[in-house]
Design an enzyme around this catalytic site. Structure first.
Site, PDB file in Angstrom:
ATOM      1  N   TYR A  27       0.785  -1.122  -0.077  1.00 53.92           N
ATOM      2  CA  TYR A  27      -0.080  -0.140  -0.060  1.00 53.92           C
ATOM      3  C   TYR A  27       0.647   1.257  -0.150  1.00 53.92           C
ATOM      4  CZ  TYR A  27       0.954  -0.273   4.937  1.00 53.92           C
ATOM      5  OH  TYR A  27       1.525  -0.615   6.491  1.00 53.92           O
ATOM      6  N   LYS A  28       0.292   2.279  -0.340  1.00 51.93           N
ATOM      7  CA  LYS A  28       0.823   3.698  -0.238  1.00 51.93           C
ATOM      8  C   LYS A  28       0.148   4.853   0.629  1.00 51.93           C
ATOM      9  CE  LYS A  28       3.139   3.320  -4.975  1.00 51.93           C
ATOM     10  NZ  LYS A  28       3.003   3.685  -6.295  1.00 51.93           N
ATOM     11  N   TRP A  29       0.628   5.733   1.081  1.00 48.12           N
ATOM     12  CA  TRP A  29      -0.059   6.635   1.679  1.00 48.12           C
ATOM     13  C   TRP A  29       0.124   7.926   1.132  1.00 48.12           C
ATOM     14  CZ3 TRP A  29      -2.265   6.522   6.654  1.00 48.12           C
ATOM     15  CH2 TRP A  29      -2.093   5.320   7.446  1.00 48.12           C
ATOM     16  N   ASP A 144       3.499  -5.601  14.994  1.00 53.00           N
ATOM     17  CA  ASP A 144       4.321  -4.956  13.853  1.00 53.00           C
ATOM     18  C   ASP A 144       4.591  -3.348  14.560  1.00 53.00           C
ATOM     19  OD1 ASP A 144       5.954  -4.641  11.901  1.00 53.00           O
ATOM     20  OD2 ASP A 144       4.347  -3.977  10.369  1.00 53.00           O
TER      21      ASP A 144
END
Length: 301
Positions: A27-29, A144
Site C-alpha cells: 500500500y501507499k500513503w 508490528d
C-alpha cells in the site's frame, strides 16, 4: 467511522502527494483533503491485496480509534477497485525523525528529535499498546511495532498505526498459535521459534523500539562484516557490549561533557536502556507487561 461507496469518496477526497511507503508493494500513503480538512489516505495496491489483512486493518482501527495515541480512522471505501482507508492527518513517521538515512539510502532531511521528545513519545506509545492489551475482553496483539508504524502530527503527538497484522487472544488464554508476521529486526525470537503470539511478543518489539530511539541504529546487521557474524551483529548484542556513551545517538551527544551527554540525561538514558533490555529478555516471563513499561517510562520522564 463511515463507509462509503466508490464514487463519493473518490470525488470528495483530493489526493496530493505520496508521503511514505511503509510496506513496499502492499500500500501507499497519501496526503489529501476532505471537507476542507487535511487527511491521510492509505490505498492498497491491487496485486498485493490479501482480503483478510484489509478487513483486520479496518476492524481493529475502528475499534481502537478512541485512544488519543492511535491514528484515528475516519472512513473507508471498499467498493472501488482498490480499498482506500482515510485517517486523521499525520505529517510523517517516527522513522523520519530518528534514522539518519531512509530505507532507500537517501539522507533524512528532518531535524533530529530531542531526547525529552523521544522519551515522551515512547511513553505515549507504550500507553497505546497497553490499551490494546488491556482494554478489551480479548487482548489485541499488534505484531508490528516499529518506528515506521508510529505517525506524528504537526505537534509531534505520536499515533500508532497499521493494524492489519493484529490478532486477538482467545478469552481466558495467554497465547494463540499463528504464522509468524511482523518486521525484520523487531520480531520476538520466541515467537519465531514457537509461532505462539502473546502480549510479550509486543513487549519484545517495543524493547527494540526503545533501543532504536536510544541509538538511532536499525535493529539488524549492525556492524556485520561477513555472513558468519551476521546473526550476532544485531542491535541487542551491540548495546550489551558497549558503554552508553558509545551507543547513544550522536545527535544527543554534547561536546565538553565527560560522558558526552547532558548532565542529568545520562541517568535517564541508562534507565531506558535497562528497561529496553528487560523487554527483550530471552525469557518472556522476565519481560514486563506494557502497563509496567508505561509506568516505568513515566517515572523516568
Amino acid at each position: 467511522m463511515s463507509e462509503t461507496g466508490g464514487d463519493p469518496l473518490e470525488n470528495d477526497v483530493t489526493r496530493s502527494e505520496s508521503v511514505a511507503y511503509l510496506r513496499e508493494g502492499s500500500y501507499k500513503w497519501y496526503k489529501g483533503s476532505l471537507d476542507d480538512r487535511t487527511i491521510s489516505i492509505k490505498k492498497y495496491e491491487k496485486d498485493w491485496i490479501e482480503h483478510e489483512y484489509v478487513v483486520t486493518d479496518i476492524a481493529i482501527s475502528a475499534k481502537v480509534s478512541a485512544h488519543q495515541n492511535i491514528l484515528k480512522l475516519v472512513g473507508c471505501c471498499l467498493e472501488t477497485q482498490l480499498p482506500t482507508l482515510v485517517y486523521e492527518s499525520a505529517d510523517g513517521t517516527l522513522a523520519d525523525r530518528i534514522y539518519l538515512f531512509k530505507d532507500d539510502g537517501t539522507r533524512n532531511e528532518c531535524q533530529p528529535m530531542a531526547w525529552q521528545s523521544r522519551l515522551k513519545i515512547t511513553r505515549k506509545i507504550a500507553h497505546a499498546v497497553a490499551y490494546l492489551h488491556n482494554a478489551f475482553s480479548r487482548p489485541i496483539i499488534h505484531r508490528d511495532i516499529r518506528l515506521g508504524n508510529i505517525w506524528l502530527n504537526q505537534h509531534d503527538v505520536p499515533k500508532l498505526a497499521e493494524f492489519s497484522l493484529c490478532i486477538s487472544l482467545p478469552e481466558g488464554e495467554t497465547f494463540v498459535q499463528d504464522d509468524v508476521r511482523g518486521s525484520i529486526g523487531f520480531l520476538c525470537p520466541s515467537y519465531v521459534a514457537t509461532c505462539r503470539v502473546t502480549e510479550k511478543t509486543d513487549v519484545y518489539s517495543f524493547g527494540i523500539l526503545l533501543l532504536v530511539i536510544l541509538t538511532a541504529q536499525r535493529p539488524y546487521n549492525l556492524g556485520a562484516t561477513s555472513d558468519d557474524d551476521e546473526e550476532d551483529a544485531g542491535l541487542v548484542n551491540y548495546v550489551r557490549n558497549h558503554a552508553i556513551s558509545q551507543i547513544v545517538d550522536p545527535a544527543l551527544m554534547v561536546d565538553g561533557s565527560e560522558s558526552g551527554v547532558l548532565i542529568g540525561m545520562e541517568e535517564q538514558l541508562q534507565s531506558v536502556l535497562q528497561l529496553a533490555l528487560k523487554c527483550v529478555d530471552e525469557d518472556p516471563e522476565i519481560r514486563p507487561t506494557m502497563i509496567d513499561v508505561t509506568e516505568e517510562l513515566r517515572r523516568i520522564e
